[in-house]
Write a protein that holds these residues in place. Structure first.
Motif, PDB file in Angstrom:
ATOM      1  N   GLN A   1      16.461 -42.977 -80.231  1.00 31.68           N
ATOM      2  CA  GLN A   1      15.325 -42.081 -80.023  1.00 31.68           C
ATOM      3  C   GLN A   1      15.146 -41.643 -78.575  1.00 31.68           C
ATOM      4  N   LEU A   2      15.329 -42.533 -77.619  1.00 32.33           N
ATOM      5  CA  LEU A   2      15.138 -42.153 -76.217  1.00 32.33           C
ATOM      6  C   LEU A   2      16.150 -41.103 -75.767  1.00 32.33           C
ATOM      7  N   TYR A   3      17.260 -40.984 -76.499  1.00 30.87           N
ATOM      8  CA  TYR A   3      18.260 -39.977 -76.149  1.00 30.87           C
ATOM      9  C   TYR A   3      18.149 -38.726 -77.007  1.00 30.87           C
ATOM     10  N   GLY A   4      17.097 -38.645 -77.821  1.00 31.14           N
ATOM     11  CA  GLY A   4      16.866 -37.416 -78.566  1.00 31.14           C
ATOM     12  C   GLY A   4      16.921 -37.555 -80.071  1.00 31.14           C
ATOM     13  N   GLY A   5      17.185 -38.750 -80.580  1.00 33.94           N
ATOM     14  CA  GLY A   5      17.214 -38.929 -82.023  1.00 33.94           C
ATOM     15  C   GLY A   5      18.590 -38.746 -82.612  1.00 33.94           C
TER      16      GLY A   5
ATOM     17  N   PHE B   1      14.896 -52.776 -82.760  1.00 32.11           N
ATOM     18  CA  PHE B   1      14.146 -52.026 -81.747  1.00 32.11           C
ATOM     19  C   PHE B   1      15.098 -51.395 -80.735  1.00 32.11           C
ATOM     20  N   PHE B   2      16.046 -52.179 -80.241  1.00 29.42           N
ATOM     21  CA  PHE B   2      16.988 -51.649 -79.255  1.00 29.42           C
ATOM     22  C   PHE B   2      17.846 -50.547 -79.869  1.00 29.42           C
ATOM     23  N   SER B   3      18.311 -50.770 -81.109  1.00 31.19           N
ATOM     24  CA  SER B   3      19.159 -49.777 -81.777  1.00 31.19           C
ATOM     25  C   SER B   3      18.449 -48.445 -81.946  1.00 31.19           C
TER      26      SER B   3
ATOM     27  N   ALA C   1      23.856 -49.369 -84.174  1.00 26.43           N
ATOM     28  CA  ALA C   1      23.981 -50.713 -84.734  1.00 26.43           C
ATOM     29  C   ALA C   1      24.823 -51.615 -83.834  1.00 26.43           C
ATOM     30  N   LEU C   2      25.916 -51.080 -83.302  1.00 24.63           N
ATOM     31  CA  LEU C   2      26.761 -51.880 -82.416  1.00 24.63           C
ATOM     32  C   LEU C   2      26.049 -52.182 -81.105  1.00 24.63           C
ATOM     33  N   ALA C   3      25.258 -51.236 -80.614  1.00 26.16           N
ATOM     34  CA  ALA C   3      24.485 -51.489 -79.404  1.00 26.16           C
ATOM     35  C   ALA C   3      23.456 -52.594 -79.643  1.00 26.16           C
ATOM     36  N   GLY C   4      22.813 -52.562 -80.817  1.00 24.73           N
ATOM     37  CA  GLY C   4      21.882 -53.620 -81.158  1.00 24.73           C
ATOM     38  C   GLY C   4      22.554 -54.969 -81.233  1.00 24.73           C
ATOM     39  N   ARG C   5      23.742 -55.015 -81.803  1.00 21.34           N
ATOM     40  CA  ARG C   5      24.496 -56.271 -81.864  1.00 21.34           C
ATOM     41  C   ARG C   5      24.850 -56.772 -80.465  1.00 21.34           C
TER      42      ARG C   5
ATOM     43  N   SER D   1      12.824 -52.914 -90.375  1.00 20.03           N
ATOM     44  CA  SER D   1      12.539 -52.869 -88.937  1.00 20.03           C
ATOM     45  C   SER D   1      13.001 -51.557 -88.323  1.00 20.03           C
ATOM     46  N   CYS D   2      14.208 -51.126 -88.679  1.00 23.49           N
ATOM     47  CA  CYS D   2      14.724 -49.869 -88.140  1.00 23.49           C
ATOM     48  C   CYS D   2      13.855 -48.687 -88.560  1.00 23.49           C
ATOM     49  N   VAL D   3      13.465 -48.662 -89.825  1.00 24.75           N
ATOM     50  CA  VAL D   3      12.609 -47.577 -90.313  1.00 24.75           C
ATOM     51  C   VAL D   3      11.256 -47.612 -89.605  1.00 24.75           C
ATOM     52  N   PHE D   4      10.711 -48.824 -89.440  1.00 23.67           N
ATOM     53  CA  PHE D   4       9.407 -48.949 -88.782  1.00 23.67           C
ATOM     54  C   PHE D   4       9.460 -48.485 -87.332  1.00 23.67           C
TER      55      PHE D   4
END
Length: 244
Positions: free
Chosen positions: A88-92, A80-82, A101-105, A32-35
């Motif tokens: 990505q929205l902050y520049g990659g 998706f959120f991670s 990962a912690l933000a996704g959690r 999912s992360c790679v996609f």
């Protein structure tokens, strides 16, 4: 890639403790992360960055901080959120303000609290199938029902990748040998917890309480793989010591 290799021992032991579901959830998270990274970069007409394997690291870490029983669709949302929102929205890579990962959690806990706090017991120890996780016990100021040996090797309930302090330490040694991370942040992090829990044992035997706190949850995972994230941690030795 070195970080992925360092996490493999903990992943292997989780498959023994929780079954093949550990591997399935991790693979879904990584895919999912790679996609999401590939899709975002494609839609934004940016160069493909999946080859740097940072999305793979995020996928493994996201799975490691989730219970094995988490539905696959939920971890897809967390991925998706991670990747998209935090990274990505902050520049990659190198520009994220939080550990992805912690933000996704955090989003999964806020959105699906029930699923994120439903723990599978260890399949290797039928005596603890109905017991609370070690961290749940200690949250109440109680010593865990499991022995220190079970805590250290990972024969307890909890998140997929946090249960085995022993296997996480093997990954830690590997990262140190490969000079991917320095010892400063993890040592300061774990040492601080050790000192504080020894001083404030909440009515329990001090040494035993300290060891349970160190071996009983995600402390090792956080200290070794989360706090050492290059983008969100200091670069100087003194800054790393204070940060830890």
């Amino acid at each position: 890639i070195d970080v992925c290799i360092a996490m493999l021992p903990a992943l292997v032991v989780s498959c023994f403790v929780f079954g093949i579901q550990s591997l399935v959830l991790t693979l879904v998270s990584v895919a999912s992360c790679v996609f999401w990274e590939w899709l975002y970069r494609k839609l934004m007409k940016k160069s493909c960055s999946v080859g740097d394997c940072s999305a793979v690291v995020t996928g493994m870490l996201l799975a490691f901080v989730c219970p094995v029983s988490l539905p696959w669709w939920a971890i897809v949302i967390g991925a998706f959120f991670s990747i998209v929102v935090v990274k990505q929205l902050y520049g990659g890579i190198g520009c994220n303000f939080l550990n992805p990962a912690l933000a996704g959690r955090a989003v999964l806990v806020a959105s699906y609290a029930g699923a994120m706090t439903s723990w599978m017991p260890s399949l290797l120890n039928v005596d603890v199938t109905t017991g609370a996780t070690p961290m749940a016990n200690m949250h109440q100021g109680l010593l865990p029902e499991a022995s220190l040996t079970d805590l250290f090797v990972g024969n307890v309930g909890g998140c997929l990748g946090e249960t085995s302090a022993a296997l996480l330490l093997i990954g830690f040694v590997y990262l140190l040998i490969r000079k991917v991370i320095r010892i400063t942040i993890p040592a300061a992090y774990i040492g601080t917890v050790a000192v504080l829990t020894l001083i404030f044992p909440m009515g329990n035997p001090g040494i035993q309480w300290m060891l349970c706190q160190i071996f009983g949850g995600g402390l090792m995972l956080g200290a070794i793989f989360m706090a050492t994230d290059y983008t969100t941690s200091p670069m100087t030795p003194r800054g790393q010591l204070i940060f830890g």
